[in-house]
Design an enzyme around this catalytic site. Structure first.
Site, short mmCIF file in Angstrom:
data_model
loop_
_atom_site.label_atom_id
_atom_site.label_comp_id
_atom_site.label_asym_id
_atom_site.label_seq_id
_atom_site.Cartn_x
_atom_site.Cartn_y
_atom_site.Cartn_z
N GLU A 1 0.81 -1.03 0.09
CA GLU A 1 0.10 -0.08 -0.07
C GLU A 1 0.84 1.18 0.05
O GLU A 1 1.47 1.66 0.97
CB GLU A 1 -1.00 0.11 1.34
CG GLU A 1 -1.78 1.18 1.06
CD GLU A 1 -2.47 1.61 2.52
OE1 GLU A 1 -2.70 2.89 2.61
OE2 GLU A 1 -2.73 0.63 3.09
N CYS B 1 -3.16 7.93 4.94
CA CYS B 1 -3.06 7.35 3.57
C CYS B 1 -4.33 7.46 2.53
O CYS B 1 -3.92 7.74 1.44
CB CYS B 1 -3.11 6.10 3.92
SG CYS B 1 -1.70 5.13 5.13
N GLU C 1 1.52 13.24 -4.46
CA GLU C 1 1.13 13.25 -2.91
C GLU C 1 1.67 14.36 -2.23
O GLU C 1 2.91 14.57 -2.19
CB GLU C 1 1.39 11.83 -2.57
CG GLU C 1 1.02 11.67 -0.98
CD GLU C 1 1.33 10.17 -0.43
OE1 GLU C 1 0.33 9.59 0.03
OE2 GLU C 1 2.24 9.68 -0.80
#
Length: 462
Positions: free
Chosen positions: A230, A264, A363
């Site tokens: 992940e 996340c 991100e």
């Protein structure tokens, strides 16, 4: 001379904890002990393994006050949020409840001639490489099903959350999981990668950066070790014309700013139907200005420091670059005098953003979100998919059928409607594109930490 890992608190820049690194030989010996202890653990009845893991979770809950304070010191999360144990309990309880069904043999035939079935065997030793941002929630996703399924687990926690690994090990030992079956090891990256390359694990679960995921894949190359990854996210929210505006603002702003944006599946970009755009932006600004940045040990603080100064500097860089390219910041940093140019960072909303800007494509992992108007569902879908990541997407609408239709077109692991930034343990947690691969939670989570074994038994006819 023994090397150590030093955990620097973002609260005051002081050393919060320091632990010696294991040498390569010490690490190999620990994994060898885990491998030796695993078969006996797997032979214990499933009900006993479940009971011991549940007892370990109970022991973790008994550490609640200690854990909350330690999280504030390690990563700067405000104490008002009470740690992560409610989510840990929800996930552990669900995975324990479904274990018997998820691990039950699949019977094909049981007649006077044949017995044919498929069973699930543990993979052996599972390595969990856990991140700092949710050090208990992310780790427990794999630890609980792996132990219940009969694996031994080696936990390598992030250097920013050294104490979380220790608490998990203490709790599982108290619950009755043998010490060699669950081990928390303080390892550096080269040692971790060497152990993977030597094929010492049956499964490796990694949560972290794309760069880290690539390092794990390189280490495992040619070993045929199963890997779950992940990695990064740039999760979008879409507010349709029929959305409940107040609910959308509250949900998406919380999803963008909680834990100082270090989530996340946090919201990092928002697309709003043009008819609601101005009203959404005004209310979003009001929401942000009600937040309080400061000492995470203070009960009134809603935003603590980012976990490290370099993370805050990276976000500052994205914001400055976007503004130089024409974006307009809506929050005056002077409204948050606690922003010290270090780990403490004022939240920011940006309009006038485009997908030519890094803040809308890479991100951020911090308290900043760009907001764009869109004409319709088609434009929203195109922009939501215009990204290298695919973890979650959040749609705000009164029309569930429309949400399903939009969700079917999105390249993502989870589609939310009228909520965001949440893991339902009954649903598979997964992603696509650069977010990684694999599955955690739900019944599929047990498939990740076991392998199928087929039995084809022909009975002798007399």
């Amino acid at each position: 001379m023994t090397q150590t890992i030093r955990l620097i608190s973002p609260v005051d820049g002081a050393v919060f904890a320091e632990r010696p690194l294991l040498s390569g030989e010490e690490a190999r010996a620990a994994v060898t002990r885990a491998r030796a202890a695993q078969p006996a653990w797997a032979r214990r009845p499933l009900a006993e393994r479940i009971a011991r893991v549940r007892a370990g979770i109970e022991a973790l809950n008994a550490m609640q006050d200690r854990i909350v304070a330690e999280l504030a010191g390690q990563i700067g999360r405000p104490v008002r949020y009470g740690g992560e144990l409610s989510g840990v309990n929800e996930r552990a309880d669900y995975m324990a409840r479904i274990a018997s069904e998820a691990l039950a043999p699949t019977e094909i035939e049981d007649s006077d001639r044949f017995r044919r079935e498929i069973r699930r065997d543990p993979l052996g030793v599972v390595l969990v490489v856990a991140p700092w941002n949710y050090p208990y929630l992310t780790a427990i996703n794999t630890i609980v099903p792996a132990l219940i399924a009969g694996n031994a687990v080696v936990l390598k926690h992030a250097s920013q959350t050294l104490l979380a690994g220790e608490r998990l090990a203490e709790a599982m030992a108290w619950g009755g999981v043998p010490a060699d079956v669950f081990q928390n090891l303080v390892l550096d990256h080269p040692t971790t990668e060497a152990l993977i390359a030597e094929r010492r694990f049956g499964f490796v679960n990694f949560t972290g950066s794309v760069r880290g995921g690539r390092a794990i894949e390189r280490a495992a190359a040619g070993t045929f070790t199963a890997i779950g990854l992940e990695l990064g996210g740039k999760d979008p929210g879409y507010v349709r014309a029929d959305a409940d505006l107040d609910a959308a603002v509250e949900g998406l702003m919380d999803g963008a700013m909680f834990n100082s944006g270090q989530c996340c599946c946090g919201i990092e970009r928002i697309y709003v139907h043009a008819s609601l755009f101005d009203a959404f932006v005004r209310r979003a600004v009001d929401w942000v200005l009600r937040q309080r940045l400061g000492d995470p040990y203070e009960p009134g603080t809603t935003l603590g420091p980012m976990a490290q100064r370099r993370f805050a500097d990276a976000v500052r860089g994205q914001i400055a670059e976007a503004v130089a390219q024409g974006a307009r910041p809506l929050i005056d940093p002077a409204a948050f005098p606690q922003d010290d140019g270090g780990a403490y960072l004022a939240p920011q909303l940006l309009v006038g953003v485009t997908h030519d800007m890094r803040v809308m494509r890479e991100e951020s992992f911090g308290p900043v979100v760009g907001i764009m108007p869109v004409r319709d569902d088609d434009e929203a879908v195109a922009l939501m998919n215009d990204c290298d990541y695919g973890l979650t997407a959040s749609i705000w609408t009164a029309d569930a059928d429309a949400a399903m239709a939009i969700g079917a077109r999105l390249e993502t692991g989870t589609v939310f409607m009228n909520r965001c930034d949440y893991l339902d343990p009954a649903l598979c947690w997964t992603g696509c594109k650069d977010t990684g691969r694999g599955a955690a939670l739900s019944g599929l989570g047990y498939l990740a930490v076991t392998r199928p074994k087929s039995y084809h038994l022909r009975k002798v006819q007399k």
